[in-house]
Design an enzyme around this catalytic site. Structure first.
Site, PDB file in Angstrom:
ATOM      1  N   SER A 173       0.841  -1.183   0.000  1.00 41.19           N
ATOM      2  CA  SER A 173       0.000   0.000   0.000  1.00 41.19           C
ATOM      3  C   SER A 173       0.889   1.250   0.000  1.00 41.19           C
ATOM      4  O   SER A 173       1.753   1.375  -0.866  1.00 41.19           O
ATOM      5  CB  SER A 173      -0.950  -0.052   1.199  1.00 41.19           C
ATOM      6  OG  SER A 173      -2.032   0.802   1.014  1.00 41.19           O
ATOM      7  N   ASP A 342      -8.585  -6.779  -4.739  1.00 42.23           N
ATOM      8  CA  ASP A 342      -8.304  -5.433  -4.214  1.00 42.23           C
ATOM      9  C   ASP A 342      -9.106  -4.401  -5.010  1.00 42.23           C
ATOM     10  O   ASP A 342      -8.916  -4.260  -6.216  1.00 42.23           O
ATOM     11  CB  ASP A 342      -6.798  -5.158  -4.340  1.00 42.23           C
ATOM     12  CG  ASP A 342      -6.330  -3.927  -3.569  1.00 42.23           C
ATOM     13  OD1 ASP A 342      -7.160  -3.025  -3.318  1.00 42.23           O
ATOM     14  OD2 ASP A 342      -5.146  -3.873  -3.220  1.00 42.23           O
ATOM     15  N   HIS A 375      -7.870  -5.463  -0.432  1.00 46.18           N
ATOM     16  CA  HIS A 375      -6.582  -4.801  -0.217  1.00 46.18           C
ATOM     17  C   HIS A 375      -5.857  -5.323   1.026  1.00 46.18           C
ATOM     18  O   HIS A 375      -4.645  -5.516   1.025  1.00 46.18           O
ATOM     19  CB  HIS A 375      -6.833  -3.296  -0.099  1.00 46.18           C
ATOM     20  CG  HIS A 375      -5.592  -2.482   0.021  1.00 46.18           C
ATOM     21  ND1 HIS A 375      -4.628  -2.445  -0.963  1.00 46.18           N
ATOM     22  CD2 HIS A 375      -5.153  -1.664   1.009  1.00 46.18           C
ATOM     23  CE1 HIS A 375      -3.650  -1.631  -0.589  1.00 46.18           C
ATOM     24  NE2 HIS A 375      -3.933  -1.148   0.606  1.00 46.18           N
TER      25      HIS A 375
END
Lengths: 397, 397
Positions: A173, A342, A375
């Site tokens: 991320s 995601d 995610h």
């Protein structure tokens, strides 16, 4: 205040254990404060003085400093990548089961470093830190920082630790954004890169999600334009931050996982909906409230804003003639890791990273994590993440 | 106040034309107010008295009332499905190019009705309407309504218009929820159904999106627990409503369309980001702000809450032994329309509707709109929606 303390942590009711009144910070957290004459020059033009970087390490740096690995944390993460929950450190490390002797990031082999990012609230200089001029919190005075600024601060720490080269820089991320910037800003200081569930530049949709949370915090009267550190105990922009966190929490997961976990159950068991009012919650709302409540106990709203803005501004191509030109500086092995479910950083963005690296002469493997968790899978699917890391790290070793 | 007026519209600065000071409502909007002895019994147990339903019609009802079609609007829609922008009606009809002589919903053939939903703010009884007891706005006194309550109110209007059977009930998003409830609540009053980009029951993720907006409105100090109709001109819970709208607006569109339209441009042209501060906007933020600003000029925050809650509570299976048992009441032709790029009501939900209808002995065609525009495609891709409707309506005629 001691290095690493700030007005946010000082105001929290870290409980009876008195962690914040002892001479020890939680876990093995350490601090490096830059000398007063070594200011950090930020992308936006401002400078920061007497910057402190909080960090933790695992394993032992070898004599020629050739076994160092850098981990980069995500939005609300911190330097506590591994280790137990301790006083003042309410959760185990975010990659606890990946880092240790014999684990994927083997601390018998590697010296592992994780820093709290510049702008954070877990020991590194951020909006809740004392301003060097008056020792009052920065608050609204804290400037916008970029991912590149975070990496610059990490590089200062690397200098301090006498680490000239990272054998790998790894992160998911926002951590993955730092990974890419390390490869581009300091191509001769990295030997491999592992960007996970991230992107080369934030998209309009990602910015839009960020903007919603930003405006929710601004709307909270207790945010007070960022100057709230003198609020009474128990007061602060918690509601705005909790709403911002809701947006993130939905985009961190997936439709099918939400359906599976929560369905349409009401939190209060009023199955026939008779007499229901506007504020009766579904289970999914209770879950989101719970995560909001957890976050406001450990995270500063201003840091949330500063770090979120850094992600929105993330664009490896800015000022470098575009994404391809920037990425062409990456000439070390890259493992780009995506997650099929995601919705925040869809896997096409990690395949784009692979394609760009390869198109500019680099080498990049793409590995897709097979998980329905969205995610957050990079913080859940430890076996698959381990496998991805072991492959690369064993080749390096 | 005249029927259909409310404290929301009265407080808006509908401009110099003075539409709200004349004896005419905009367009051809009409009103039906239920007699005082005909209360509407709501699912939550409360009753509403002297309910007004605002509606518009196009075409002519034939002598045996066998050519009536009902259109159902989405969250912030209203009865103005067709027609020009006029005073007090700032936009053309939301399906303007689908409804008219020779168009997909041919007004030479069909008598078309569209109502503003119960709980709305465009003429039907909602939170901004005067309470019969004291003529003050309902505000916080307005009860939670369900999609079924909206359909009950529409059925009262149908009685009033002497329409016993709708040849088709058609609608997208929340409109599609009403379509399904019509088929289940009044199976002998419909001849066909067209649910578009909708679902048989709201999922946890859909509820989560709704909850974020709900909390943002609640956080706005000017919302004042729903009692804000006496606010000074220009004051009201606009910021909370605008944030709620941002969530919707992102989920109404798609990642690729956002990237294509907005990229990463800054709204103020500060391309190198030097000197940028927290509140400098990207183009996508300006777009979202623009849509928020548009909505707060035409929509009441309390109606936004009431209608959003109705969508969250939508579950055709509630109290009926489950979704399959409920849907088995639908024995008329159904055309279920999905949109492949819809992230809010993913097309699998419209295929589920098809599968359930067919599994319980009904007939259902599934048509997928090929569009990158996401959920809003049913308000954009008029050619494809037309084609889907023409096929069914020509068979009915």
């Amino acid at each position: 205040m001691r290095p690493g303390d700030n007005y946010y942590t000082a105001a929290r009711d870290y409980p009876a254990t008195g962690a914040w009144n002892s001479s020890q910070h939680p876990g093995n957290r350490q601090f490096y404060t830059l000398p007063a004459d070594r200011k950090v020059q930020l992308d936006v033009g401002a400078t920061l003085s007497e910057v402190t970087i909080a960090y933790e390490t695992w394993g032992t740096l070898n004599s020629d400093a050739s076994n160092a690995v850098l981990l980069c944390h995500a939005w609300t993460g911190d330097s506590h990548a591994a280790g137990r929950a301790t006083d003042g450190q309410p959760s185990p490390g975010w990659w606890e089961s990946l880092i240790g002797p014999g684990l994927a990031i083997d601390t018998n082999v590697w010296f592992v470093v994780c820093t709290n990012v510049l702008g954070g609230c877990q020991g590194s200089t951020g909006p809740a830190s004392p301003h060097p001029d008056d020792a009052l919190p920065y608050g609204s005075r804290f400037p916008v920082v970029t991912i590149r600024d975070m990496v610059r601060a990490q590089a200062r720490l690397a200098d301090h630790l006498n680490i000239r080269v990272w054998q790998s820089v790894i992160g998911g991320s926002m951590g993955g954004m730092q990974v890419l910037e390390w490869g581009i800003m300091f191509p001769d200081r990295v030997r491999s890169l592992v960007p996970i569930a991230t992107c080369a530049q934030a998209t309009a949709q990602q910015i839009a999600w960020g903007a919603i949370g930003r405006r929710a915090i601004r709307l909270d009267p207790q945010w007070n334009n960022g100057d709230y550190y003198d609020a009474a105990p128990g007061e602060g922009p918690w509601e705005g931050l909790a709403i911002a966190r809701m947006v993130a929490q939905v985009t961190f997961r997936s439709d099918n996982i939400f359906s599976e976990k929560f369905g349409r159950e009401l939190a209060d068991g009023n199955a026939d909906k008779s007499g229901i009012d506007m504020w009766d919650r579904f289970e999914v709302e209770r879950y989101l409230d719970h995560h909001g409540d957890k976050l406001i106990r450990r995270f500063d709203a201003n840091s949330y804003l500063i770090i979120g803005k850094a992600m929105d501004l993330h664009d490896v191509g800015r000022g470098r003639g575009g994404v391809e030109a920037a990425m062409s500086r990456i000439q070390v092995p890259v493992v780009s890791v995506g997650i099929w479910s995601d919705i925040l950083y869809p896997s096409y963005q990690q395949r784009q990273i692979r394609d760009i690296v390869e198109s500019t002469g680099g080498t990049c493997d793409y590995i897709e994590i097979d998980s329905p968790h969205g995610h957050d899978a990079f913080l859940i699917e430890f076996d698959q993440v381990s496998a991805a890391l072991r492959g690369l790290l064993s080749r390096l070793h």
